[in-house]
Design a protein around this motif. Structure first.
Motif, PDB file in Angstrom:
ATOM      1  N   GLU A   1      -5.746  -3.466   5.518  1.00 27.44           N
ATOM      2  CA  GLU A   1      -5.238  -2.082   5.539  1.00 27.44           C
ATOM      3  C   GLU A   1      -6.111  -1.193   6.424  1.00 27.44           C
ATOM      4  O   GLU A   1      -5.605  -0.320   7.129  1.00 27.44           O
ATOM      5  CB  GLU A   1      -5.143  -1.518   4.120  1.00 27.44           C
ATOM      6  CG  GLU A   1      -4.056  -2.147   3.267  1.00 27.44           C
ATOM      7  CD  GLU A   1      -2.638  -1.903   3.781  1.00 27.44           C
ATOM      8  OE1 GLU A   1      -2.391  -0.916   4.491  1.00 27.44           O
ATOM      9  OE2 GLU A   1      -1.764  -2.736   3.462  1.00 27.44           O
TER      10      GLU A   1
ATOM     11  N   SER B   1      -5.002   0.816  10.144  1.00 26.58           N
ATOM     12  CA  SER B   1      -5.025   2.268  10.258  1.00 26.58           C
ATOM     13  C   SER B   1      -6.164   2.741  11.156  1.00 26.58           C
ATOM     14  O   SER B   1      -7.337   2.568  10.829  1.00 26.58           O
ATOM     15  CB  SER B   1      -5.194   2.881   8.853  1.00 26.58           C
ATOM     16  OG  SER B   1      -5.522   4.250   8.961  1.00 26.58           O
TER      17      SER B   1
ATOM     18  N   PHE C   1       0.816  -1.214   0.000  1.00 26.04           N
ATOM     19  CA  PHE C   1       0.000   0.000   0.000  1.00 26.04           C
ATOM     20  C   PHE C   1       0.852   1.268   0.000  1.00 26.04           C
ATOM     21  O   PHE C   1       0.626   2.188  -0.786  1.00 26.04           O
ATOM     22  CB  PHE C   1      -0.949  -0.003   1.205  1.00 26.04           C
ATOM     23  CG  PHE C   1      -1.775   1.240   1.322  1.00 26.04           C
ATOM     24  CD1 PHE C   1      -2.845   1.463   0.471  1.00 26.04           C
ATOM     25  CD2 PHE C   1      -1.474   2.209   2.273  1.00 26.04           C
ATOM     26  CE1 PHE C   1      -3.612   2.619   0.563  1.00 26.04           C
ATOM     27  CE2 PHE C   1      -2.230   3.364   2.373  1.00 26.04           C
ATOM     28  CZ  PHE C   1      -3.303   3.568   1.520  1.00 26.04           C
TER      29      PHE C   1
ATOM     30  N   GLU D   1      -5.848   6.835   0.338  1.00 26.34           N
ATOM     31  CA  GLU D   1      -6.439   6.102   1.458  1.00 26.34           C
ATOM     32  C   GLU D   1      -7.944   5.902   1.290  1.00 26.34           C
ATOM     33  O   GLU D   1      -8.507   4.910   1.747  1.00 26.34           O
ATOM     34  CB  GLU D   1      -6.155   6.826   2.785  1.00 26.34           C
ATOM     35  CG  GLU D   1      -4.712   6.766   3.231  1.00 26.34           C
ATOM     36  CD  GLU D   1      -3.776   7.700   2.463  1.00 26.34           C
ATOM     37  OE1 GLU D   1      -4.254   8.566   1.684  1.00 26.34           O
ATOM     38  OE2 GLU D   1      -2.546   7.551   2.631  1.00 26.34           O
TER      39      GLU D   1
END
Length: 196
Positions: free
Chosen positions: A109, A113, A27, A54
């Motif tokens: 992902e 985060s 990523f 994102e």
């Protein structure tokens, strides 16, 4: 309508192509420039769909909510609440599993985060509200008899749904499909919900 369909198609293409790049390179290593080059679009077009890289990951939840509304409409005439909820969530899981490796990557992902997880919570809340609406209607129509409050029931079902996705993402699959895994867990929870 045709224009909207094309826009949705392009957004889905950007999403899937970007996930493919994220999988291949990681990523952090992928740039917006690489994504636009792979998709054959300009940066301006990219930013019409996603404010930043994102946000591509958040499209997973957004697309699921859009599909949720379509699925609820498609299955609104099913009389049994258990069957109706199962069909609706089966549709969502089928969409998730149709690109399972890429969807697993997007899920991972988001989990990594804190910022993305916080933003993704809006999609989770929307799913909860829609399920609560279905459950409430079933109770009012006398199709669901439960001692549990609507909010508690919706929370339990959402929990099973996301546990299934998380297990499928992080662990080796115990069942042949994600849908089968969800159905088995849902059956157990439903026994505690419905007292007909």
């Amino acid at each position: 309508m045709l224009r909207e369909a094309r826009k949705k198609e392009l957004k889905e293409k950007i999403f899937l192509q970007a996930l493919q790049l994220f999988r291949d390179k990681g990523f952090e290593q992928v740039t917006v420039q690489e994504i636009t080059a792979t998709c054959g679009i300009g940066k301006g077009t990219f930013f019409n769909y996603f404010a930043k890289k994102e946000d591509i990951l958040l499209y997973l939840g957004e697309s699921q909510i859009e599909l949720l509304q379509q699925s609820m409409e498609k299955h609104r005439n099913i009389d049994q609440p258990k069957k109706q909820i199962l069909h609706v969530l089966d549709d969502l899981l089928h969409h998730f599993s149709s690109h399972s490796e890429l969807m697993k990557l997007a899920s991972m992902e988001i989990i990594k985060s804190a910022s993305l997880a916080g933003k993704e919570s809006k999609s989770v809340q929307q799913l909860h509200r829609q399920l609560a609406s279905m459950i409430n209607s079933a109770k009012q129509d006398g199709k669901l008899h439960s001692r549990w409050e609507t909010d508690i029931i919706a929370t339990a079902i959402v929990g099973v749904y996301f546990h299934t996705i998380l297990s499928w993402t992080l662990l080796e699959a115990q069942y042949s499909t994600i849908n089968e895994s969800f159905r088995r867990q849902f059956d157990v929870v439903w026994e505690g919900i419905d007292h007909s």
